[in-house]
Design a protein around this motif. Structure first.
Motif, PDB file in Angstrom:
ATOM      1  N   PHE A  80      43.477  21.848 -22.933  1.00  0.00           N
ATOM      2  CA  PHE A  80      42.920  21.597 -24.459  1.00  0.00           C
ATOM      3  C   PHE A  80      41.242  20.452 -24.191  1.00  0.00           C
ATOM      4  O   PHE A  80      41.208  19.630 -23.862  1.00  0.00           O
ATOM      5  N   TYR A 107      43.209  28.415 -38.452  1.00  0.00           N
ATOM      6  CA  TYR A 107      43.831  28.160 -37.935  1.00  0.00           C
ATOM      7  C   TYR A 107      45.492  27.842 -38.713  1.00  0.00           C
ATOM      8  O   TYR A 107      45.288  26.256 -39.361  1.00  0.00           O
ATOM      9  N   GLN A 111      40.628  28.106 -28.365  1.00  0.00           N
ATOM     10  CA  GLN A 111      40.373  27.187 -26.894  1.00  0.00           C
ATOM     11  C   GLN A 111      39.821  27.926 -25.382  1.00  0.00           C
ATOM     12  O   GLN A 111      39.007  28.279 -24.987  1.00  0.00           O
ATOM     13  N   LYS A 147      48.963  27.334 -34.967  1.00  0.00           N
ATOM     14  CA  LYS A 147      48.194  27.120 -33.856  1.00  0.00           C
ATOM     15  C   LYS A 147      48.248  25.397 -33.119  1.00  0.00           C
ATOM     16  O   LYS A 147      47.175  24.855 -33.337  1.00  0.00           O
ATOM     17  N   LEU A 203      48.113  23.341 -30.952  1.00  0.00           N
ATOM     18  CA  LEU A 203      47.055  23.019 -29.912  1.00  0.00           C
ATOM     19  C   LEU A 203      47.698  21.352 -29.925  1.00  0.00           C
ATOM     20  O   LEU A 203      47.483  20.380 -29.387  1.00  0.00           O
TER      21      LEU A 203
END
Ligand code: UDP
Ligand code: MG
Length: 310
Positions: free
Chosen positions: A180, A209, A77, A213, A217
């Motif tokens: 986000f 990912y 991000q 992670k 997130l």
């Protein structure tokens, strides 16, 4: 119209994607060359393989290729946000490096932008190519997110989207440390258009990912857009307090009016375990938010750029 309105900017976060970059660029180029002007900005999110060298080789052949390189891994991000800040095009398309986001969709996205949509986002169609695990975890995540937060993020929304310059400028000015993007896009408003797509398979390498992670997130997504979990903790507290009051009344009743002996051990153990579990969860929820305040209050940058070629 501003000078760069016909320039298309592409932002691609990369973490150890040495085997994907050249292939992706060769697939992108034919689409981009039909437009007036373009730039492709790779954001190297602390890769430890040859990713940066390969990007540099591309750059030496084509100065429309640009890059930023982070001093370490700051996350997908943040890489997206950094890349956007350095774009100069009239619209910005973000996509993954592993060719799961089909470049064939780009002309359609641009067409919709030219029709006046400021945000053209994409939604993954359920396909059998998605692993069962990814599909399930993604379903659970969007389910919880829509129940607990105040923004409506479409199920299966991907970080493959086109944003108009005006939207990119707004996102670039946001001061939030943990961003986000999918939630922010839903929160922003504007004229939005959704395109469904079938995700391809990852061209090379493994997913970047990790479960850690993904959980982080998901937690960021929920805590950035809602304080409902905090309220949930309060409701839970009230409910349990009322129940235990009833239980206490029952115990007193038994004591006074009957000669039944309360066989204490099991009920005490169960209620202690249950209550301490609830308490820990509640503390955890509060901790999430306090931690967020702590991080925001320090005002540290969300990423550090070690090297860049623009
Ligand atoms: N990525 C990144 N930093 C990270 C994790 C991922 O820049 O910490 C990049 C990665 O290189 C890829 C994109 O983000 O271009 C999406 O990651 P990936 O394809 O591994 O995620 P998945 O498709 O498995 O959800
Ligand atoms: Mg992927």
């Amino acid at each position: 119209m501003r000078k760069n309105d016909f320039k298309i900017s592409i932002v691609i976060p990369v973490l150890n994607e040495e085997l994907n970059i050249a292939e992706l660029f060769s697939k992108l180029k034919p689409f981009l060359e039909t437009y007036f002007n373009y730039e492709v900005i790779f954001v190297d999110d602390g890769s430890t393989d040859n990713t940066l060298k390969i990007i540099n080789d591309l750059r030496n052949k084509n100065d429309k290729v640009k890059y930023l390189s982070f001093s370490r891994n700051f996350g997908h991000q943040n890489a997206l946000r950094a890349g956007m800040r350095y774009t100069t095009g009239g619209c910005v398309i973000s996509m993954d490096a592993d060719i799961q986001h089909p470049p064939e969709l780009i002309p359609k996205m641009i067409k919709k932008w030219q029709e006046g949509y400021e945000i053209v986002y994409t939604v993954r169609k359920d396909s059998n190519k998605n692993s069962f695990f990814k599909k399930k975890t993604s379903d659970i995540f969007y389910g919880i997110l829509s129940r607990l937060s105040d923004v409506r993020v479409p199920k299966g929304a991907a970080d493959f989207r086109l944003l108009d310059r005006s939207v990119v400028d707004i996102i670039s000015q946001l001061k939030e440390n943990t961003l986000f993007l999918r939630g922010m896009i839903a929160w922003l408003g504007f004229k939005q258009y959704a395109i469904e797509y079938n995700p391809g398979e990852r061209f090379a390498g493994e997913t970047k990912y990790s479960i850690r992670k993904m959980v982080s997130l998901a937690l960021n997504g929920i805590t950035s857009f809602s304080i409902r979990p905090l309220r949930l903790a309060t409701y839970l507290g009230f409910t349990i307090a009322s129940l235990s009051f009833l239980y206490a009344a029952y115990a007193v009743y038994l004591k006074i009016f009957t000669d039944k002996v309360i066989s204490g051990w099991t009920s005490v153990l169960v209620s202690v375990l249950f209550l301490s579990g609830i308490q820990l969860i509640t503390f955890g929820i509060m901790g999430e938010y306090i931690g967020k305040l702590f991080i925001e209050s320090k005002g540290r940058p969300s990423y550090i750029i070690k090297e860049k070629k623009l």
